[in-house]
Scaffold this motif. Structure first.
Motif, PDB file in Angstrom:
ATOM      1  N   LEU A  97       0.673  -0.960   0.172  1.00 18.91           N
ATOM      2  CA  LEU A  97      -0.036   0.002  -0.251  1.00 18.91           C
ATOM      3  C   LEU A  97       0.979   1.153   0.016  1.00 18.91           C
ATOM      4  N   LYS A  98       0.741   1.994  -0.992  1.00 15.45           N
ATOM      5  CA  LYS A  98       1.557   3.236  -1.269  1.00 15.45           C
ATOM      6  C   LYS A  98       0.722   4.556  -0.814  1.00 15.45           C
ATOM      7  N   ASN A  99       1.389   5.544  -0.530  1.00 14.30           N
ATOM      8  CA  ASN A  99       0.929   7.019  -0.190  1.00 14.30           C
ATOM      9  C   ASN A  99       0.079   6.957   0.975  1.00 14.30           C
ATOM     10  N   GLY A 121       1.874  11.863   2.200  1.00 17.15           N
ATOM     11  CA  GLY A 121       1.179  10.982   1.341  1.00 17.15           C
ATOM     12  C   GLY A 121      -0.456  11.007   1.542  1.00 17.15           C
ATOM     13  N   ALA A 122      -0.947  10.602   2.826  1.00 19.61           N
ATOM     14  CA  ALA A 122      -2.188  10.537   3.264  1.00 19.61           C
ATOM     15  C   ALA A 122      -3.074  11.720   3.438  1.00 19.61           C
ATOM     16  N   PRO A 123      -2.645  12.755   4.319  1.00 16.98           N
ATOM     17  CA  PRO A 123      -1.375  12.965   5.058  1.00 16.98           C
ATOM     18  C   PRO A 123      -1.685  12.571   6.259  1.00 16.98           C
ATOM     19  N   ALA A 167       5.051   9.298  -1.362  1.00 14.61           N
ATOM     20  CA  ALA A 167       4.625  10.548  -1.913  1.00 14.61           C
ATOM     21  C   ALA A 167       5.852  11.590  -2.035  1.00 14.61           C
ATOM     22  N   VAL A 168       7.001  11.121  -1.616  1.00 17.71           N
ATOM     23  CA  VAL A 168       8.285  12.156  -1.763  1.00 17.71           C
ATOM     24  C   VAL A 168       9.179  11.344  -2.906  1.00 17.71           C
ATOM     25  N   GLY A 169       8.716  10.289  -3.460  1.00 14.75           N
ATOM     26  CA  GLY A 169       9.514   9.680  -4.379  1.00 14.75           C
ATOM     27  C   GLY A 169      10.180   8.631  -3.775  1.00 14.75           C
ATOM     28  N   GLY A 170       9.928   8.012  -3.064  1.00  8.52           N
ATOM     29  CA  GLY A 170      10.723   6.818  -2.333  1.00  8.52           C
ATOM     30  C   GLY A 170      10.662   5.506  -3.095  1.00  8.52           C
TER      31      GLY A 170
END
Ligand code: FES
Length: 582
Positions: free
Chosen positions: A444-446, A451-453, A500-503
């Motif tokens: 599960l991303k973001n 991301g969620a925030p 969300a920051v490109g990880g």
């Protein structure tokens, strides 16, 4: 007026004279302040006393703090018996189930509220009443930044209930019964019946969730009176602790025992040791990183992992074990645990009593026969609760609560079943056509800090319905979010940096292979470096932003999990060291 001062304080800096409002005339400011407070019936004799602020977090929205009115009364009694003047004032209160989008989104706001009200209002020491998950860390963060003598009072755990002969308590049993309902093992009537029993009184969750974890961590940090972590909310012991806390706050004001003398690297090391030994919530790591950041310290995650290899889980509490907080209290509470952990603790760490942790352990006296705290040679789990993972999927680290995971899944390679965000997960997780098997790995991303925030506790991804109905109880899950301390399963959390920051988590695709090896502390996406670099190049993330308000501040300022998800501008201006010290 000077009777309560030590040699470091001048009369102008204490009691009602502290922090005068700016009218350009100090004498007038004090004159006006006294005139107004006398409107509430105070005498000059009362106003000459050291002032003890009491952060009141009572709220109808927060049943975990339902006993705050009684606690305030007892704190006030303690303050007055010790010769101080108690002044309670409201701050934000946060309850897990009544905070949208997630309580973590508001923790930093509560810490700012706490810090600024401590700074703005005259007080020589502060008693902070907290309990529900984010409140204690928020208060410790705020007090650490404010810098005055501070003492934590915990609201205490709720009582357990009983459902058809089975003892139940929030929230491990909430999740267990909801899982049964989803799997069709119980019907809606039984779900409604157990719903009445899961929370049997006011107070915080009765298992080793984040609230209990932070209560134990606060005591291990030396920030509560001895025995302050475990008494349930509705007991006489809890009220006595409150009275004692009030009296202690007056003495701390007198001795100018400021919070920086307590929140030392040694104190954080003790807190980390206790976190591991109690099977504590993974959230405890995030909160400790945030509190440490306020005093210029960084948590050394690799050292935490090393500590975990030599610190067994001793506390037999759900979700890692069987008992509940009220059993821990009857078993002697933290004194019993600390006595057992003594060889591993930094005994020289100062506490709010003005004595060291080692001295307090001695003062607690000998232990007695009990079944909740195991001996170090007969642990409930041979290693610490939490393991720190690294790998190309989490270059900044990730964690897993190994004590609550399925041993069979901790060395596992599987196919990724990817959900791009929470909405995607909610829409598809229960569909019959979801291509998933028990040996897959749910990603599960973001759901990270940005991301969620707010890094919600959504890392406890539900077992897909078709697997749950087939009897699957656990599956490997990976996300950049958090999970409740009351949850259980083979769940990798806090993947850093977040998607969300490109990880790298952002680059995982359906069907990729992922390897989890808790033994090797590894979490890896099994694609080549070149392939990962190419995906990163072609899939640049646009970080979330907002136009106004707290959300704008949050998205601009929030740090990653390894820095406690604190706002960058609230951390100490300079990080001066790591804890534990190497
Ligand atoms: Fe408040 Fe669990 S909901 S402690």
């Amino acid at each position: 007026m000077t009777s309560h001062l030590d040699s470091n304080q001048s009369p102008e800096e204490s009691g009602l004279r502290k922090g005068l409002t700016s009218y350009g005339d100090q004498g007038f400011s004090l004159f006006l302040r006294k005139a107004f407070i006398k409107g509430a019936g105070f005498t000059d004799a009362a106003l000459d006393r050291p002032v003890i602020g009491i952060a009141n977090t009572g709220s109808s929205y927060n049943p975990c703090h339902g006993n705050v009115p009684q606690l305030i009364e007892a704190v006030k009694r303690g303050v007055m018996l010790a010769g101080g003047l108690p002044m309670d004032f409201p701050t934000i209160s946060i309850h897990e189930s009544f905070a949208a989008p997630t309580s973590m989104y508001l923790r930093n706001l509560m810490s700012m509220d706490t810090e600024e009200m401590i700074r703005a209002q005259p007080m020589d020491a502060i008693v902070m009443i907290g309990g529900c998950d984010k409140t204690v860390p928020a208060q410790l963060m705020g007090a650490a930044s404010a810098g005055i003598p501070a003492i934590q009072l915990i609201t205490g755990s709720m009582l357990t209930g009983s459902h058809r002969g089975e003892r139940v308590g929030a929230c491990t049993d909430c999740r267990r019964y909801w899982g049964k309902f989803r799997a069709g093992e119980i019907d809606a009537d039984e779900a409604a019946a157990v719903n009445n029993q899961l929370v049997a009184s006011v107070g915080t969750c009765s298992v080793m969730g984040t609230a209990s974890t932070m209560a134990c961590v606060a005591e291990a940090l030396g920030m509560t009176v001895p025995g302050g972590a475990s008494p349930p909310a509705v007991t006489a012991d809890r009220i006595r602790i409150a009275e004692e806390t009030g009296a202690r706050a007056v003495q701390m004001a007198h001795d100018h025992l400021t919070i920086d003398k307590i929140l030392t690297p040694a104190a954080f090391e003790n807190a980390m040791r206790v976190l591991l030994a109690i099977g504590g919530s993974t959230n405890g790591i995030v909160h400790l990183a945030a509190i440490a950041g306020r005093v210029g310290l960084e948590i050394d995650m690799q050292a935490l992992d090393r500590m975990g290899r030599e610190t067994p889980v001793l506390l037999d509490l759900k979700p890692s074990g069987q008992h509940y907080m009220e059993d821990f209290h009857k078993a002697g509470g933290m004194a019993t645990l600390l006595r057992e952990l003594k060889p591993l603790l930094r005994l020289e760490a100062m506490t709010v009593t003005g004595r060291t942790l080692g001295e307090e352990i001695e003062l607690a006296g000998p232990g007695f026969a009990q079944e909740v705290v195991r001996s170090i040679d007969k642990p409930i789990y041979p290693h610490g609760a939490i393991a720190v993972l690294l790998g190309n999927l989490a270059p900044g680290g990730a964690i897993i609560k190994q004590s609550a995971a399925d041993a069979k899944l901790m060395e596992h390679e599987g196919r990724a079943v990817v959900f791009e965000n929470m909405e995607d997960m909610v829409n598809r997780i229960d569909r019959d056509d979801l291509d998933v098997s028990a040996s897959d790995i749910l990603v599960l991303k973001n759901i990270g800090p940005k991301g969620a925030p707010g890094m919600p506790e959504a890392g406890y991804i539900p077992i897909p319905l078709k697997l749950a109905r087939a009897g699957v109880k656990d599956i490997v899950r990976i996300s950049d979010g958090r999970m409740s301390g009351t949850a259980f399963g083979t769940i990798v959390l806090h993947v850093t940096p977040e998607a969300a920051v490109g990880g790298p988590l952002a680059q995982v695709r359906n069907g990729d292979r992922i390897r989890l090896s808790v033994r090797k502390r590894e979490i890896s996406l099994l694609i080549s470096e070149e392939e990962l670099a190419a995906r990163t190049l072609n899939n640049v993330m646009i970080e979330p932003t907002a136009d106004r308000g707290y959300l704008k501040l949050f998205l601009q300022s929030v740090t990653q999990a390894d820095k406690g998800v604190d706002f960058d501008f609230l951390r100490a201006p300079k990080i001066t060291g790591k804890t534990p010290e190497s």
